[in-house]
Design an enzyme around this catalytic site. Sequence first.
Site, PDB file in Angstrom:
ATOM      1  N   ASP A  85     -12.861   0.811 -53.967  1.00  0.00           N
ATOM      2  CA  ASP A  85     -12.698   1.076 -55.391  1.00  0.00           C
ATOM      3  C   ASP A  85     -11.202   0.990 -55.752  1.00  0.00           C
ATOM      4  O   ASP A  85     -10.356   1.477 -55.007  1.00  0.00           O
ATOM      5  CB  ASP A  85     -13.216   2.500 -55.650  1.00  0.00           C
ATOM      6  CG  ASP A  85     -13.467   2.737 -57.101  1.00  0.00           C
ATOM      7  OD1 ASP A  85     -14.603   3.080 -57.438  1.00  0.00           O
ATOM      8  OD2 ASP A  85     -12.527   2.552 -57.924  1.00  0.00           O
ATOM      9  N   LYS A 138      -5.864 -14.728 -67.846  1.00  0.00           N
ATOM     10  CA  LYS A 138      -6.277 -14.513 -69.218  1.00  0.00           C
ATOM     11  C   LYS A 138      -7.667 -13.871 -69.227  1.00  0.00           C
ATOM     12  O   LYS A 138      -8.376 -14.042 -68.222  1.00  0.00           O
ATOM     13  CB  LYS A 138      -6.243 -15.819 -70.000  1.00  0.00           C
ATOM     14  CG  LYS A 138      -7.499 -16.695 -69.851  1.00  0.00           C
ATOM     15  CD  LYS A 138      -7.443 -17.889 -70.716  1.00  0.00           C
ATOM     16  CE  LYS A 138      -8.299 -17.793 -71.944  1.00  0.00           C
ATOM     17  NZ  LYS A 138      -9.748 -17.960 -71.741  1.00  0.00           N
ATOM     18  N   GLU A 206     -16.264 -28.794 -76.906  1.00  0.00           N
ATOM     19  CA  GLU A 206     -17.035 -28.675 -75.657  1.00  0.00           C
ATOM     20  C   GLU A 206     -18.501 -28.907 -75.993  1.00  0.00           C
ATOM     21  O   GLU A 206     -19.001 -28.334 -76.968  1.00  0.00           O
ATOM     22  CB  GLU A 206     -16.832 -27.300 -75.032  1.00  0.00           C
ATOM     23  CG  GLU A 206     -15.398 -27.137 -74.518  1.00  0.00           C
ATOM     24  CD  GLU A 206     -15.103 -25.764 -73.935  1.00  0.00           C
ATOM     25  OE1 GLU A 206     -14.487 -25.701 -72.862  1.00  0.00           O
ATOM     26  OE2 GLU A 206     -15.473 -24.765 -74.561  1.00  0.00           O
ATOM     27  N   HIS A 230      -4.853 -21.571 -75.111  1.00  0.00           N
ATOM     28  CA  HIS A 230      -4.773 -22.988 -74.714  1.00  0.00           C
ATOM     29  C   HIS A 230      -4.278 -23.879 -75.870  1.00  0.00           C
ATOM     30  O   HIS A 230      -3.414 -24.725 -75.698  1.00  0.00           O
ATOM     31  CB  HIS A 230      -6.142 -23.509 -74.262  1.00  0.00           C
ATOM     32  CG  HIS A 230      -6.765 -22.698 -73.161  1.00  0.00           C
ATOM     33  ND1 HIS A 230      -6.031 -22.045 -72.209  1.00  0.00           N
ATOM     34  CD2 HIS A 230      -8.063 -22.450 -72.849  1.00  0.00           C
ATOM     35  CE1 HIS A 230      -6.855 -21.427 -71.359  1.00  0.00           C
ATOM     36  NE2 HIS A 230      -8.090 -21.652 -71.736  1.00  0.00           N
ATOM     37  N   LYS A 316     -17.882 -24.680 -79.257  1.00  0.00           N
ATOM     38  CA  LYS A 316     -18.877 -24.893 -78.206  1.00  0.00           C
ATOM     39  C   LYS A 316     -20.065 -25.623 -78.833  1.00  0.00           C
ATOM     40  O   LYS A 316     -20.304 -25.492 -80.040  1.00  0.00           O
ATOM     41  CB  LYS A 316     -19.377 -23.551 -77.668  1.00  0.00           C
ATOM     42  CG  LYS A 316     -18.291 -22.640 -77.105  1.00  0.00           C
ATOM     43  CD  LYS A 316     -18.055 -22.896 -75.641  1.00  0.00           C
ATOM     44  CE  LYS A 316     -17.074 -21.914 -75.036  1.00  0.00           C
ATOM     45  NZ  LYS A 316     -16.479 -22.395 -73.793  1.00  0.00           N
TER      46      LYS A 316
HETATM   47  C1  BG6 Z   1     -11.401 -21.044 -70.525  1.00  0.00           C
HETATM   48  C2  BG6 Z   1     -12.383 -20.523 -71.533  1.00  0.00           C
HETATM   49  O1  BG6 Z   1     -10.175 -20.349 -70.589  1.00  0.00           O
HETATM   50  O2  BG6 Z   1     -11.148 -22.419 -70.788  1.00  0.00           O
HETATM   51  C3  BG6 Z   1     -13.660 -21.341 -71.526  1.00  0.00           C
HETATM   52  O3  BG6 Z   1     -12.677 -19.158 -71.243  1.00  0.00           O
HETATM   53  C4  BG6 Z   1     -13.356 -22.811 -71.697  1.00  0.00           C
HETATM   54  O4  BG6 Z   1     -14.558 -20.899 -72.556  1.00  0.00           O
HETATM   55  C5  BG6 Z   1     -12.293 -23.235 -70.680  1.00  0.00           C
HETATM   56  O5  BG6 Z   1     -14.542 -23.541 -71.511  1.00  0.00           O
HETATM   57  C6  BG6 Z   1     -11.870 -24.673 -70.871  1.00  0.00           C
HETATM   58  O6  BG6 Z   1     -11.038 -25.059 -69.804  1.00  0.00           O
HETATM   59  P1  BG6 Z   1     -11.098 -26.530 -69.209  1.00  0.00           P
HETATM   60  O7  BG6 Z   1      -9.988 -26.576 -68.212  1.00  0.00           O
HETATM   61  O8  BG6 Z   1     -12.447 -26.705 -68.603  1.00  0.00           O
HETATM   62  O9  BG6 Z   1     -10.897 -27.451 -70.387  1.00  0.00           O
END
Ligand code: BG6
Length: 466
Positions: A85, A138, A206, A230, A316
Amino acid sequence: MANTHSDALVFFGATGDLAYKKIFPALQAMVKRGTLTVPVIGVAKAGWGLDQLKARAKDSLEKHGGLDDAAWEKLSSLLRYVDGDYADPATFAELHKQLGDAKAPAHYLAIPPSMFETVVKQLAACNSAKGARMIVEKPFGHDLASAKELNRILLSEFPESSIFRIDHYLAKTPVYNMVAFRFSNTFLEPLWNRTYIESVQITMAENFGIEGRGAFYDQTGAIRDVVQNHMFQVLCNLAMEAPSDHDSESIRNEKVKVLKSIETIRPENVLRGQFKGYLQEPGVKAGSDVETFGVMRLDIKSWRWSGVPFYLRAGKELPVTCMEIMARLRRPPDTNFNPDTGPQNYVRFRISPEMTVAMAVSAASLTDPSKRQAVEMVASRHPKPEEIEAYERVLTDAMAGDPTLFARQDYVEEAWRIVDAILTPTKPVAVYEPGTWGPEDARLTPPGGWDNPVANEAEDFRVVPG
Ligand code: BG6
């Protein structure tokens, strides 16, 4: 300290999803490249022993990228495991023992931020914080106040120079290439400002949903998940001034300057959407209003960018998986020679899945020389298997003590400040059909409309008639 190589890697959350999908493959790649030769100590509370951790690591490699027998054998010999823990001092006494003579370990927190304080305090109490680095995953906070609190916790035991806040986008080659491309070529920079650029749009699309991460995602939403981190990193690379040198602080100072020039976004400059079916995902609260799609418009109030709108769009369940930037240039003057100014010039950067730099120019139409047609000049390449993957790069750099690709304290706080006013929505989400480009709102459409990226970019250098 700055140039000391970490002499052990401790990773908390060793039995978790991130370790399985990203960290073990990165560790194997590091062993293969010769950048990882020190003990790797996994820590978790799972009731496991070292053999189970090794079995999990092996399985992870088989599923994510492939097992390399020689590298795996070495990695396996470096692996250690501590089970317990995080609130129990005995866990950390065992960790301290496992660390042996290590003087400069790197502690990697692949755990929820709510556990940071406990781990940081325990590391200090067991005398494993001094001389160590702290690598954190993150999400770094939930809003400005929680990010400040996390910074307070980390800085209470570690200096800023020893803290490495991961944003794996920074470690993607095409993201870094934007900076290299801008500041290593003569022709682009004179155009890259408000005199020539009309608007900029950045899309992170995505074509999949939340993939079983409902409980996490429903606390997060698109703005916190990918925009504030990002997409802002990509925005900074697009908008920053040339750094005075290539050291980490010269580069990070320029990024912070971009964020400081952006006003806190007002709710009327945001559109939130949710794909139809989200509410049926496991882990999602009944009637959830969390956004899986977001568009925002922001303005950079700098000498270079004042008056140029920037549109950011992330979602998404969109038609493709791709990140793309489109900077449209102002139209040429309307003259007697050129009454039909034709298609608009633009510069297009594609970050993923391929790396592309493209420019659209206007040329004489083949059938009617008085008319113009668009021609796109494209330089594009697909990722190569030997390329260093983002997680390998961030772990390698953190262990080598290079903070260039990590978010500094002032950066994360500025990034949260920009979105802080839109984290509490004033309007319900608009529902959109999966496989579409999300809900529309004319007020938040870039001049000339959205550029909807295509799924696949051909690999070559070419000129495409439009
Ligand atoms: C992550 C997010 O930080 O980045 C995800 O939590 C997302 O939701 C992902 O899909 C995208 O990263 P990459 O490198 O696959 O474009």
